[in-house]
Design an enzyme around this catalytic site. Structure first.
Site, PDB file in Angstrom:
ATOM      1  N   GLU A 164      -9.098   6.879  17.827  1.00 30.92           N
ATOM      2  CA  GLU A 164     -10.510   6.837  17.464  1.00 30.92           C
ATOM      3  C   GLU A 164     -11.414   6.465  18.645  1.00 30.92           C
ATOM      4  OE1 GLU A 164     -10.953   5.026  13.162  1.00 30.92           O
ATOM      5  OE2 GLU A 164      -9.218   4.184  14.187  1.00 30.92           O
ATOM      6  N   SER A 224      -5.719  -4.059   4.483  1.00 35.24           N
ATOM      7  CA  SER A 224      -6.027  -3.027   3.513  1.00 35.24           C
ATOM      8  C   SER A 224      -4.727  -2.707   2.801  1.00 35.24           C
ATOM      9  CB  SER A 224      -6.558  -1.805   4.255  1.00 35.24           C
ATOM     10  OG  SER A 224      -7.527  -1.167   3.500  1.00 35.24           O
ATOM     11  N   ARG A 275      -4.185   4.629  17.311  1.00 34.73           N
ATOM     12  CA  ARG A 275      -5.376   5.264  16.752  1.00 34.73           C
ATOM     13  C   ARG A 275      -6.222   5.818  17.900  1.00 34.73           C
ATOM     14  NH1 ARG A 275      -6.075   2.324  11.517  1.00 34.73           N
ATOM     15  NH2 ARG A 275      -3.917   2.410  10.802  1.00 34.73           N
ATOM     16  N   GLU A 298     -12.838  -7.467   7.560  1.00 34.31           N
ATOM     17  CA  GLU A 298     -11.634  -6.974   6.922  1.00 34.31           C
ATOM     18  C   GLU A 298     -10.451  -7.118   7.866  1.00 34.31           C
ATOM     19  OE1 GLU A 298     -10.691  -2.970   7.345  1.00 34.31           O
ATOM     20  OE2 GLU A 298      -8.783  -3.886   6.857  1.00 34.31           O
ATOM     21  N   ARG A 332     -13.949  -4.825  17.343  1.00 33.38           N
ATOM     22  CA  ARG A 332     -12.789  -5.019  16.475  1.00 33.38           C
ATOM     23  C   ARG A 332     -11.823  -3.835  16.408  1.00 33.38           C
ATOM     24  NH1 ARG A 332     -13.270  -5.982  11.124  1.00 33.38           N
ATOM     25  NH2 ARG A 332     -13.346  -3.981  10.085  1.00 33.38           N
ATOM     26  N   HIS A 333     -12.001  -2.834  17.274  1.00 35.62           N
ATOM     27  CA  HIS A 333     -11.109  -1.675  17.266  1.00 35.62           C
ATOM     28  C   HIS A 333     -10.349  -1.533  18.578  1.00 35.62           C
ATOM     29  CE1 HIS A 333     -13.703  -0.443  13.850  1.00 35.62           C
ATOM     30  NE2 HIS A 333     -12.594   0.115  13.421  1.00 35.62           N
ATOM     31  N   ARG A 353      -6.324  -8.839  14.902  1.00 37.19           N
ATOM     32  CA  ARG A 353      -7.475  -9.250  14.081  1.00 37.19           C
ATOM     33  C   ARG A 353      -7.240 -10.598  13.421  1.00 37.19           C
ATOM     34  NH1 ARG A 353     -10.121  -4.092  10.841  1.00 37.19           N
ATOM     35  NH2 ARG A 353     -10.590  -2.910  12.724  1.00 37.19           N
TER      36      ARG A 353
END
Lengths: 535, 535
Positions: free
Chosen positions: A309, A461, A307, A458, A315-316, A509
């Site tokens: 991002e 998903s 990712r 979370e 948490r990323h 996570r």
């Protein structure tokens, strides 16, 4: 453990002098091995006149190049216990701390986070002053082979993990560490409690920042907590996998190199592939679904997810390990939840059962409350989640996604009400889920989707997917996506597609939240974030 | 299976008419379910006047959107056997073939490569002519739910994998496949033997080329052989992993995004990472070794490996699944070989034991000789390999690497002499191994390295590594490598590094060579080569 206080404690707990029998045994052993060891070690210049010089020294390089298989057996430091009492054992580990005091030397040897105190005491025909001098000059973190007699001290040794001592008969250095280490392991391993205790005692401890740790990850990873974290991570993978194999899932390996850009959303890493534009897969979504259309029934994958991002949160990560599964659904997305629940209860039970040592090691540096979870797992609809929040006076939009803060709040409220840190929220509004999510049969404003939370964050998903090419086209169009860019994806469903659903979990996570750690960089071996691409 | 001959065989083997009791049972069942099914299915326009229309039809979309959990139980086609005789079962699978003949319809349903014959025969209050008409109009590869009574036919059904028939009471189509399929599954599944038989009988069968198969991989993967190949691949991963976990290895996930270019040699995929130059890991080598220096003792990884090489061979891919392990060595690289041997004997034994069905399915399309392997595994030095080749009259340079042809020749000679398809060649010349390979203690022209072969093709490469930063610098310089570019790598060993070694295996190659398949694209789910980046 606190290195500074250890030597004192060790001195006090040193076992009484050896019996004659023990001495004779050791002498015999020493003589037997002397010629051999003389040949296999280099003498230190200082020790040229030491007749016992064959019992210690730096191992010559050629003896580390697969010269012989001697049949010697090494015992793991972590296994050393009272059942080894009065046995002569050989261990290989690191010089954790070392301290000399006249004719006595103290060496704490560490292997995989476990420590044992090794006492070097001058003894006729076995241990010379030269050996003590040699031992006390060893650089911290060097790799040593230590041979010694296992002795159970009258008082337990403080500051080491193992309850016994080794009375050293031989020490050889296999690999010498640099004198100057970029970070000190004791500093890296210190807990908040120790920091406070130190402060009260007027000691000034060094705090090693996250970045410094990560820059020197090879040393940082040697702490007992880090040794434990990645052994737990290994167990999570193993339990996840075995639970799914037991349920007839097939493990797949889908390509990470993808033509064009994979499923929209967050940004992707782009590259050139033999003259073609390509990108790194942001999830195995498409290929998992293709595998379902290819009759594999139930599939899973454990592999890297990329990712690009720009998320600078706790948490990323830009690269993480995805635990993904996808399965045919006969009737209802609850079938996916049933599998999910089984898998996660297996993981939680398994960690508590198999990793008690590791959880203790983590707890010593980063104290945490054990995860509370129900059996069966609590399932709430998104609407029920909204109601719980509203009831507690929080004003939330019932059709919009929760932000991280709201998720945490809901987590706390659920914990109070249901006594669980682990729960499922399902039937999310369609508007906040990807276009390929199956709408609910009775109200298309909602979808057959779910998120799973641990301690209010979370971790999973998932959803039932749209398996019908016409509905998929309609949903994409409604979501403003150019259907042309999705043709390969949609075409996969044109040759007969079973109803199916699945979920994706971030391995890092799961470990972070199970152990209530505060940063995902702690559970990634060599983390990658927008600012970190090394080591 | 041969689809063309199947219906005839089925007709002959149809079980005798039902008993009165059976009939009554079915009627009762049909009535009970009728109202429910009426509500859950769409009626075909044709069948508006059919009172039994509730027993068949296309399932309405809303009934596939998790409307209810009925408690119905589906049986897997592959599980259907004589122990189900006289039971009413429900299966979900694909329309493999379909054929009607008056008041009789034949539907072969396939699930995960397994096939069962379903007989649709007009029966009062259960099966109408409308149902037969409906069934015979189903498109191949559509997904159907079939309910029927299991009947053991007097003669075994030809052309299906399961020994029983279903006497159909209900058929519902869950997902309709396009009328025109890009490739025909029967063509994809045909063996060379069938092609020859067909030719003799004057039939003209379509041959589906490798590229066409891969372009339509979602259909191609549905053949019994492909279903088997990827289940075997899953088992190889599982056995590899379990064997290593049993030996105290820790599973890791190392980053695939690497700063700069990873260890020299073959070309790498480059990309931009947040403004920094980056590349995709060509192997987990560096990080595996760092994990050893970080005290994990024994580690392994199963993950993607990226090679931008322009190799257009039957055995190279641009992305493959690496099975890598690395471990501390106490004395000798034979410790690595001991683990390797244990792991691979576990894999071979495990496949033979657990995958008999799958191996049979592959054998039916691609016949092969079972792998022959010795216990313990044959170990030859490179020099012994050279001698075997020379003895057989092959002129080989004793200090140069074998080419693929020579490896195959040696494989044949070894097979003749030692009766094994699996063997280890070790002590390779240093000049043909990477700079980080540990030289032999007695002759630095040779190294503590090895390759492992299956059926004359290399599947594993490994070695003891140089753990000493000085020797590593010296070796790099001797090999003409700019030491500056290696500083991160070499620095990892400066803080105490245990002797260690390891190996890397290509998962796809293991499966290809175990099953003697001729192309690695057959054992990669969605292969990536210099010309293929899709699907």
């Amino acid at each position: 453990m606190e290195g500074t206080s250890a030597p004192v404690a060790m001195e006090e707990t040193t076992a009484p002098p050896m019996s004659k029998k023990e001495k004779a045994k050791l002498e015999k052993l020493a003589k037997k091995n002397m010629m051999k060891q003389m040949a296999t070690t280099q003498l230190n210049a200082d020790d040229e006149e030491d007749a016992l010089a064959g019992n210690y020294g730096d191992v010559a390089m050629e003896n580390l190049q697969s010269k012989e298989k001697s049949g010697r057996v090494w015992t793991q430091v972590g296994d050393l216990g009272q059942d080894h009492a009065q046995q002569t054992v050989l261990v290989r580990g690191r010089v954790h701390t070392v301290r000399g005091k006249g004719s006595l030397g103290f060496l704490v040897v560490r292997e995989a986070g476990h420590t044992v105190q090794c006492v070097v005491q001058v003894k006729e025909n076995v241990v010379s002053k030269g050996m003590i001098k040699y031992v006390t000059k060893l650089n911290k973190e060097s790799i040593v082979d230590v041979e010694g007699l296992v002795v159970v001290p009258p008082k337990p040794v403080e500051g080491t993990s193992q309850p016994v001592e080794l009375h050293v008969t031989k020490v050889f250095c296999v690999s010498t560490a640099a004198v100057q280490l970029p970070i000190n392991l004791e500093d890296c391993a210190r807990s908040e409690v120790d920091f406070q205790k130190g402060e009260e005692e007027g000691k000034k401890f060094v705090r090693v920042g996250q970045d410094t740790r990560l820059n020197n990850r090879v040393i940082d990873l040697r702490t007992p907590a880090n040794q434990a974290i990645f052994r737990i991570q290994c167990q999570v993978s193993a339990l996840f996998r075995q639970a799914l194999l037991d349920e007839d899932f097939v493990e797949l390996h889908t390509p990470k190199l993808i033509a064009g850009a994979s499923e929209g959303g967050s940004s992707v890493f782009k590259l050139e592939y033999k003259g073609q534009p390509a990108c790194l897969a942001q999830s195995p979504q498409l290929h998992k679904q293709m595998a379902i259309c290819a009759d594999f029934g139930r599939v899973f994958e454990i592999g890297p997810v990329f990712r690009a991002e720009d998320s600078f949160t706790h948490r990323h990560l830009c690269e993480f390990t995805g635990l993904d599964f996808e399965m045919e659904i006969k009737e209802h997305y609850f079938e996916v939840l049933d599998v999910l629940e089984k898998v996660f209860l297996t993981i939680f039970d398994g960690l508590n059962e198999k990793c008690a040592k590791q959880l203790k090691a983590i707890n010593e540096q980063y104290p945490f409350e054990p995860l509370q979870y129900l059996r069966p797992t609590l399932r709430l609809t998104f609407a029920e989640g909204v109601a719980i929040l509203k009831e507690a006076g929080h004003d939330v939009d019932p059709m919009a996604d929760f932000n991280t803060e709201t998720e945490k709040t809901l987590g706390k409220l659920v914990k109070e009400k249901y006594k669980t840190d682990f729960y499922i929220l399902h039937r999310y509004p369609s508007a906040i889920r990807p276009f390929y999510t199956m709408p609910c049969w009775d109200d298309k404003r909602y979808s057959n989707s779910f998120d799973v939370f641990i301690r209010g964050e979370e971790i999973i998903s998932g959803a039932q997917r749209v398996h019908d090419p016409e509905l998929l086209t309609k949903r994409a169009t409604e979501c403003g996506i150019d259907v042309k860019t999705l043709s390969t994806y949609i075409d996969s469903f044109r040759y007969g597609a079973p109803p199916h659903g699945g979920a994706g979990v971030g391995l890092e996570r799961v470990v972070m939240l199970f152990c209530a750690l505060n940063n995902i960089r702690k559970t990634s071996l060599f983390p990658r974030d927008p600012q970190r691409l090394a080591p």
